[in-house]
Scaffold this active site. Structure first.
Site, PDB file in Angstrom:
ATOM      1  N   LYS A  83      -5.107   2.212 -39.497  1.00 36.97           N
ATOM      2  CA  LYS A  83      -6.179   1.801 -38.728  1.00 36.97           C
ATOM      3  C   LYS A  83      -6.025   0.242 -38.950  1.00 36.97           C
ATOM      4  CE  LYS A  83     -10.211   3.918 -38.663  1.00 36.97           C
ATOM      5  NZ  LYS A  83     -11.271   4.614 -39.095  1.00 36.97           N
ATOM      6  N   ILE A  84      -6.039  -0.437 -37.821  1.00 39.68           N
ATOM      7  CA  ILE A  84      -5.963  -1.819 -37.514  1.00 39.68           C
ATOM      8  C   ILE A  84      -7.164  -2.434 -36.983  1.00 39.68           C
ATOM      9  CG2 ILE A  84      -4.675  -3.645 -36.735  1.00 39.68           C
ATOM     10  CD1 ILE A  84      -3.260  -2.386 -39.098  1.00 39.68           C
TER      11      ILE A  84
END
Length: 215
Positions: A83-84
């Protein structure tokens, strides 16, 4: 439509998995903190029975730090999706991860333009937070419609994860639109199975069965 479970609680995930409702899992720092357990241990437990993507969040603010985290998290399990956050620094990491074959999930997406940028950068998934948009007076599901149309227009392979789901209607509306994935909190998943007419019907059948003569 794929169902991801939005929690870091291993037993809740296992329960949903036994019911055939887990195509993947999403976690975030807040969900992990609630469990009061070592993050790596949680991830290993989930990965022991979930074969679909498991989203693990990078928490650095700069691209170099996020990329270091992405490589480390990706080394833990074979099915990690990193997750960015939806920032320019984050998009740099998404592009680099795509080049290295690391799955990414661009999180905290609140506009169609942001989703377009995420797809252009090569994101595996994008997570529009519809519940949080509803909370501030916008119609979150309209964003899902817009993103879905844009992705169809240009053949983007990025999958849409409908996130920040608050209630069963969100899941229903996401399915009507044709979103790829809904990431559902366990409490919402439990509500989806319930209907008063089902309960009434079951009780009626049971009551009538008692009247049937038995040998």
């Amino acid at each position: 439509m794929k169902f991801f479970i939005d929690t870091a609680n291993v037993e809740a995930i296992r329960k949903a998995h036994e019911r055939g409702m887990v195509d993947g899992v999403t976690t975030n720092p807040s969900l992990v903190a609630k469990e009061g357990k070592d993050f790596r241990k949680i991830v290993d437990e989930i990965a022991s029975f979930v074969t679909g993507p498991i989203s693990l969040e990078a928490v650095s603010e700069d691209a170099e730090g996020m990329m270091k985290e992405a490589r480390e998290l990706n080394s833990w399990i074979d099915n990690a999706a990193i997750k960015i956050p939806m920032t320019w620094e984050g998009l740099k990491v998404v592009k680099q991860c795509a080049d290295e074959g690391i799955q990414t999930n661009v999180t905290l997406c609140f506009s169609a333009n942001q989703a377009l940028l995420a797809a252009k950068a090569g994101a595996s998934f994008v997570s529009p937070f519809i519940g949080r948009l509803d909370d501030v007076g916008h119609t979150g599901m309209e964003l899902i419609e817009s993103i879905a149309q844009i992705y169809v227009n240009y053949g983007f392979e990025t999958e849409i994860i409908v996130a920040s789901i608050r209630h069963p209607i969100h899941v229903y509306e996401a399915a009507l639109i044709g979103a790829d994935i809904a990431t559902i909190p366990p409490a919402v998943l439990d509500k989806m199975v319930n209907h008063p007419l089902t309960d009434i019907g079951i009780q009626k059948f049971l009551d009538d069965w008692k009247k049937v003569p038995k040998k």
